[in-house]
Design an enzyme around this catalytic site. Structure first.
Site, short mmCIF file in Angstrom:
data_model
loop_
_atom_site.label_atom_id
_atom_site.label_comp_id
_atom_site.label_asym_id
_atom_site.label_seq_id
_atom_site.Cartn_x
_atom_site.Cartn_y
_atom_site.Cartn_z
CG HIS A 1 9.59 -27.22 12.53
ND1 HIS A 1 9.28 -26.61 13.72
CD2 HIS A 1 10.90 -27.56 12.62
CE1 HIS A 1 10.36 -26.56 14.49
NE2 HIS A 1 11.35 -27.13 13.84
CB CYS B 1 1.05 -2.04 4.84
SG CYS B 1 0.98 -2.88 6.44
CG ASP C 1 -0.37 0.34 2.52
OD1 ASP C 1 0.88 0.44 2.61
OD2 ASP C 1 -1.13 0.53 3.49
CB THR D 1 2.70 -1.58 11.02
OG1 THR D 1 1.48 -2.14 10.51
CG2 THR D 1 2.43 -0.22 11.63
CG HIS E 1 11.18 -23.43 13.55
ND1 HIS E 1 11.37 -23.25 14.90
CD2 HIS E 1 12.28 -24.11 13.11
CE1 HIS E 1 12.53 -23.80 15.26
NE2 HIS E 1 13.11 -24.31 14.19
C1 RB5 Z 1 -1.87 3.28 6.23
O1 RB5 Z 1 -1.84 4.55 6.78
C2 RB5 Z 1 -1.52 2.25 7.30
O2 RB5 Z 1 -2.57 2.09 8.17
C3 RB5 Z 1 -1.15 0.94 6.64
O3 RB5 Z 1 -0.07 1.13 5.78
C4 RB5 Z 1 -0.70 -0.18 7.56
O4 RB5 Z 1 0.28 0.26 8.45
C5 RB5 Z 1 -1.77 -0.92 8.23
O5 RB5 Z 1 -1.53 -1.86 8.99
#
Ligand code: RB5
Length: 147
Positions: free
Chosen positions: A132, A64, A7, A66, A97
């Site tokens: 595993h 993304c 994203d 995080t 694993h």
């Molecule tokens: C987008 O702002 C953010 O929420 C997305 O990239 C991600 O971190 C969601 O988990």
């Protein structure tokens, strides 16, 4: 062949990892997004996860902000074991694993250099099998309602 997607929060890291894959001569298909304009991560996760689960692509890389949202979404697709990692040990052991077939990284969490390192470790580490395999099989049992 690797399927990759991001994203807007992971777009820049995806572009860096494409350079890394090019340097190593690893083939990939980029499922987007193709700019820093805001997009919904579940849509990208679904495309890459279905492509990997369908067997068209050996592994996936998702990005993304995080790594968390895109991993949660990818893991809703049957057959997907998506692991969000920000350290080398986890990137190695999610392969050894857990036989993780998608690695998720956070573009707002890991640096471009760390991202390259983690992707390299993830792509090179083998699944150890043995005990595993039984545990990974039990994950499939949950998907099939047997557990
Ligand atoms: C987008 O702002 C953010 O929420 C997305 O990239 C991600 O971190 C969601 O988990």
């Amino acid at each position: 062949m690797i399927a990759i997607g991001a994203d807007h929060g992971g777009y820049l890291l995806k572009e860096e990892i494409k350079k890394y894959l090019d340097e190593r001569g690893i083939a990939y298909r980029d499922f987007g997004t193709f700019s820093e304009d805001s997009v919904d991560y579940p849509a990208v996760a679904a495309q890459v996860a279905h492509a990997v689960a369908g067997g068209e692509y050996e592994r996936g890389l998702l990005f993304c902000g995080t790594g968390i949202g895109i991993s949660i979404a990818a893991n809703k697709v049957k057959g997907i074991r998506a692991a969000v990692c920000s350290d080398a040990f986890s990137a190695e052991y999610c392969r050894r694993h857990n036989d993780a077939n998608i690695l998720c990284l956070g573009g707002r969490v890991v640096s471009p250099e760390k991202g390259r390192e983690l992707v390299g470790i993830y792509l090179d580490a083998p699944f150890e099998g043995g005990r595993h395999s039984r545990r990974v099989g039990m994950i499939a049992d949950i998907e099939e309602g047997r557990l």
